[in-house]
Each structure stands twice: as C-alpha cells, then as structure tokens.
Scaffold this motif. Structure first.
Motif, PDB file in Angstrom:
ATOM      1  N   PHE A  37      -4.160  50.534 -34.650  1.00 50.86           N
ATOM      2  CA  PHE A  37      -3.057  50.562 -35.605  1.00 50.86           C
ATOM      3  C   PHE A  37      -2.953  51.949 -36.222  1.00 50.86           C
ATOM      4  CE2 PHE A  37      -1.454  50.289 -39.921  1.00 50.86           C
ATOM      5  CZ  PHE A  37      -0.338  49.482 -39.785  1.00 50.86           C
ATOM      6  N   GLU A  38      -1.741  52.460 -36.313  1.00 52.16           N
ATOM      7  CA  GLU A  38      -1.471  53.720 -37.000  1.00 52.16           C
ATOM      8  C   GLU A  38      -0.407  53.457 -38.049  1.00 52.16           C
ATOM      9  OE1 GLU A  38      -0.547  57.177 -34.707  1.00 52.16           O
ATOM     10  OE2 GLU A  38      -2.069  56.732 -33.217  1.00 52.16           O
ATOM     11  N   GLY A  68      -5.622  58.071 -38.514  1.00 56.77           N
ATOM     12  CA  GLY A  68      -4.192  57.797 -38.461  1.00 56.77           C
ATOM     13  C   GLY A  68      -3.773  56.594 -39.281  1.00 56.77           C
ATOM     14  N   THR A  69      -4.756  55.950 -39.959  1.00 62.96           N
ATOM     15  CA  THR A  69      -4.463  54.793 -40.785  1.00 62.96           C
ATOM     16  C   THR A  69      -4.865  55.076 -42.226  1.00 62.96           C
ATOM     17  OG1 THR A  69      -4.800  53.274 -38.945  1.00 62.96           O
ATOM     18  CG2 THR A  69      -4.919  52.335 -41.145  1.00 62.96           C
ATOM     19  N   THR A  70      -3.945  54.832 -43.137  1.00 62.18           N
ATOM     20  CA  THR A  70      -4.195  54.989 -44.562  1.00 62.18           C
ATOM     21  C   THR A  70      -4.320  53.606 -45.180  1.00 62.18           C
ATOM     22  OG1 THR A  70      -2.811  56.970 -44.555  1.00 62.18           O
ATOM     23  CG2 THR A  70      -3.270  55.981 -46.694  1.00 62.18           C
ATOM     24  N   VAL A  71      -5.281  53.454 -46.088  1.00 67.09           N
ATOM     25  CA  VAL A  71      -5.469  52.186 -46.783  1.00 67.09           C
ATOM     26  C   VAL A  71      -5.087  52.388 -48.245  1.00 67.09           C
ATOM     27  CG1 VAL A  71      -7.097  50.371 -47.419  1.00 67.09           C
ATOM     28  CG2 VAL A  71      -7.329  51.535 -45.218  1.00 67.09           C
ATOM     29  N   ARG A  92       2.518  48.716 -42.649  1.00 61.31           N
ATOM     30  CA  ARG A  92       3.585  49.701 -42.474  1.00 61.31           C
ATOM     31  C   ARG A  92       3.240  50.574 -41.276  1.00 61.31           C
ATOM     32  NH1 ARG A  92       3.903  51.615 -48.806  1.00 61.31           N
ATOM     33  NH2 ARG A  92       4.411  49.568 -49.656  1.00 61.31           N
ATOM     34  N   LYS A  93       3.633  50.107 -40.097  1.00 65.87           N
ATOM     35  CA  LYS A  93       3.331  50.860 -38.880  1.00 65.87           C
ATOM     36  C   LYS A  93       4.049  52.199 -38.872  1.00 65.87           C
ATOM     37  CE  LYS A  93       1.821  47.516 -35.576  1.00 65.87           C
ATOM     38  NZ  LYS A  93       1.790  47.175 -34.183  1.00 65.87           N
ATOM     39  N   LYS A  94       3.368  53.181 -38.310  1.00 61.69           N
ATOM     40  CA  LYS A  94       3.941  54.515 -38.185  1.00 61.69           C
ATOM     41  C   LYS A  94       5.263  54.410 -37.432  1.00 61.69           C
ATOM     42  CE  LYS A  94       2.782  59.066 -36.390  1.00 61.69           C
ATOM     43  NZ  LYS A  94       1.763  59.848 -35.665  1.00 61.69           N
ATOM     44  N   GLY A  95       6.310  54.988 -38.011  1.00 62.63           N
ATOM     45  CA  GLY A  95       7.623  54.968 -37.379  1.00 62.63           C
ATOM     46  C   GLY A  95       8.520  53.833 -37.852  1.00 62.63           C
ATOM     47  N   ASP A  96       7.956  52.828 -38.519  1.00 60.59           N
ATOM     48  CA  ASP A  96       8.776  51.729 -39.043  1.00 60.59           C
ATOM     49  C   ASP A  96       9.475  52.166 -40.321  1.00 60.59           C
ATOM     50  OD1 ASP A  96       7.973  50.107 -37.015  1.00 60.59           O
ATOM     51  OD2 ASP A  96       6.764  48.762 -38.243  1.00 60.59           O
ATOM     52  N   ASP A  97      10.705  51.716 -40.482  1.00 61.41           N
ATOM     53  CA  ASP A  97      11.443  51.973 -41.714  1.00 61.41           C
ATOM     54  C   ASP A  97      11.435  50.721 -42.563  1.00 61.41           C
ATOM     55  OD1 ASP A  97      12.173  54.561 -40.971  1.00 61.41           O
ATOM     56  OD2 ASP A  97      13.937  53.882 -39.884  1.00 61.41           O
TER      57      ASP A  97
END
Length: 120
Positions: A37-38, A68-71, A92-97
């Motif tokens: 997951f990113e 690549g993952t922030t908590v 909140r996946k990278k690239g999702d709005d």
C-alpha cells in the motif's frame, strides 16, 4: 488434476510472471499485486475506536508501514456513522482524490494491518 507447472505456465502466458524476470525492483514494471500500500492511512483515535482496539492498530500501522505510506490519526474518521464498527481506518491511496475515501472497520490485529498494507 491442475498441476503447479501448468499454473505457472498459465500465469506466464498472461504476463503475470513477467515482473519476476524483468525489473522486479522497478515499481512501474512489477505486477500490482506485489506492491505494498502507498498513500496515507488514517487511524481513528476517537473514544469508541480507542476503547475497541484503535490504539493497538495504530501501533501496528506505525511499526509495519512500508516506505511510501504515512500513518496519521484523527479523532473520528467517519463522523460517528461507523463508530460501532470500530476501530476504523481510512485509506487514502496514492493518486486517489477525495473527499471520500474507503474506511475499513474492525481493524484490530497485526494480521488485519498487514492485509490492509498489502504486505502479506
């Protein structure tokens, strides 16, 4: 009987195994099911989620989050609509709005966290 060799050959024909032999370390070329997951994981720390295991889930996310993952934490990720289903985690996946992101419920164990982070 469906043999292991036949299964591997089938995967190769569909290009799934190609990532194993061509640039496995390059995320653009490795199959998506091999990437963790990113993005951002938001763990609910509201009273209900904390009481039902949210603090433990937060600890697991902090320990296991891949590069690549922030908590992050939030006092309530669902505006109380899903408190009874907690502990809750917003993904909140990278690239999702946004503004609405998927929420996973009943995230309590290390195995739950690994499944969400796609690391096992």
């Amino acid at each position: 009987m469906y043999s292991k060799t036949k299964a591997i050959a089938t995967l190769y024909l569909f290009g799934v195994v190609q990532g194993f032999s061509t640039g496995m370390n390059n995320p653009r070329r490795s199959p998506s099911f091999l990437r963790a997951f990113e993005g951002t994981v938001v763990v609910c720390t509201g009273p209900t989620c904390s009481r039902t295991g949210g603090k433990g889930a937060l600890k697991f996310f902090k320990e296991l989050a891949p590069e690549g993952t922030t908590v992050e934490t939030m006092s309530c990720v669902s505006e109380c609509a899903e408190c009874g289903l907690g502990p809750n985690v917003e993904l909140r996946k990278k690239g999702d709005d946004g503004p609405f992101y998927p929420i996973k419920n009943r995230v309590k164990t290390e195995d739950d966290v690994k499944k969400i982070l796609e690391i096992e």
